[in-house]
Motif scaffolding. Sequence first.
Motif, PDB file in Angstrom:
ATOM      1  N   ILE A  63      35.031 -40.064  -9.271  1.00  0.00           N
ATOM      2  CA  ILE A  63      35.326 -41.272  -8.503  1.00  0.00           C
ATOM      3  C   ILE A  63      36.709 -41.770  -8.908  1.00  0.00           C
ATOM      4  CG2 ILE A  63      34.683 -43.680  -8.065  1.00  0.00           C
ATOM      5  CD1 ILE A  63      31.789 -42.921  -8.636  1.00  0.00           C
ATOM      6  N   ASP A  64      37.555 -41.975  -7.915  1.00  0.00           N
ATOM      7  CA  ASP A  64      38.877 -42.547  -8.153  1.00  0.00           C
ATOM      8  C   ASP A  64      38.785 -44.045  -7.927  1.00  0.00           C
ATOM      9  OD1 ASP A  64      41.507 -43.321  -8.325  1.00  0.00           O
ATOM     10  OD2 ASP A  64      42.207 -42.087  -6.647  1.00  0.00           O
ATOM     11  N   ALA A  65      38.850 -44.815  -9.004  1.00  0.00           N
ATOM     12  CA  ALA A  65      38.685 -46.267  -8.899  1.00  0.00           C
ATOM     13  C   ALA A  65      39.914 -46.944  -8.307  1.00  0.00           C
ATOM     14  CB  ALA A  65      38.391 -46.859 -10.276  1.00  0.00           C
ATOM     15  N   GLY A  66      41.067 -46.288  -8.362  1.00  0.00           N
ATOM     16  CA  GLY A  66      42.285 -46.922  -7.874  1.00  0.00           C
ATOM     17  C   GLY A  66      42.782 -48.033  -8.779  1.00  0.00           C
ATOM     18  N   MET A  67      42.290 -48.052 -10.019  1.00  0.00           N
ATOM     19  CA  MET A  67      42.707 -49.052 -10.987  1.00  0.00           C
ATOM     20  C   MET A  67      43.001 -48.370 -12.320  1.00  0.00           C
ATOM     21  SD  MET A  67      40.046 -52.226 -10.296  1.00  0.00           S
ATOM     22  CE  MET A  67      40.721 -53.241 -11.622  1.00  0.00           C
ATOM     23  N   SER A  68      43.987 -48.881 -13.022  1.00  0.00           N
ATOM     24  CA  SER A  68      44.322 -48.345 -14.333  1.00  0.00           C
ATOM     25  C   SER A  68      43.477 -49.009 -15.408  1.00  0.00           C
ATOM     26  CB  SER A  68      45.804 -48.592 -14.636  1.00  0.00           C
ATOM     27  OG  SER A  68      46.032 -49.990 -14.811  1.00  0.00           O
TER      28      SER A  68
END
Length: 311
Positions: A63-68
């Motif tokens: 899953i790519d959360a799109g958050m660092s």
Amino acid sequence: MSERFAYVNGEILAETEASVSIRDMGLVYGDSVFDTARTFGGILFKLAEHVDRLLDSLAYARIDAGMSRAEFIDATERLVAANLPMLRDGEDYWVTIRVTSGLQSFDGEPARNTGATVVIDCIPIPLRARAPFFKHGIEARIAERCRIAPQAISPNAKTNNYLNMILAQKEISAAYPGAWALMPDQNGNLAEGAGCNFFVVKDGEVMTPATEFVLAGVSRQVVSDLCRDLGIPLRETDLPLETALQAQEAFFTSTSLCACPVASLNGHAFSSGVPGPVTQRIMDGFAQVAGMDYVAQYLNFLSDSVPGTGL
């Protein structure tokens, strides 16, 4: 203002305004991961470690959360700050970050999924339900349902599908109200409690199941560090029931429990009392690391009610 706030996809909203789609993959298929930290006196504890584990779970679940990492930490700290005015006297928060893979798409329709769904929320730790455990110890009972095999789903990925543990706890609660489920691994050795790690103390040595079969809990790591610092031998090993029953002490660890004594296992009382001397040293050390007497916090809410896991 009496309503808590939640974080949803970049916004901090009142809980009654916070929502996710009925087409969210976390709801539809359980395609989601989470991690839960806690506060002590309103201050977040080991947040970076929880976020690091969340990132590991996200990578495992693809899953790519799109958050660092920094963005997760910042969003969580801002939410807790917003919710501090609603924190009742003597209480603390569970703080959970949940990430799903986003919205479900349908054949022949425009893509709906524009990225992951990120939700962060704060709820009070169940101090009232769990307070009796710190007075009398936990009654642990072994569930018939085993922990999901690591070949199927890694126990070190914290997925939102907790049905395996929930069913084990329901099984035990139906037969032994107030008891906590302890699950075996697929080989019949003891693995972990529903939502917590398990330790025994035998002849001064602390033993706990290896992370091949159990979650590498953040509180578990605190205990590992404490054992090293206090000169208490610690061994990760397969833990058959027979070995556990020969121990003098036992305890659970979790984000909310920290370290909490187990009084009995399947009706067998541990001989060193509640808590035993080694467990007491670990609990005292944990309180120092946390900067708070968490046992006193629990006991402040003690009543005669039947204890509950909060699960």
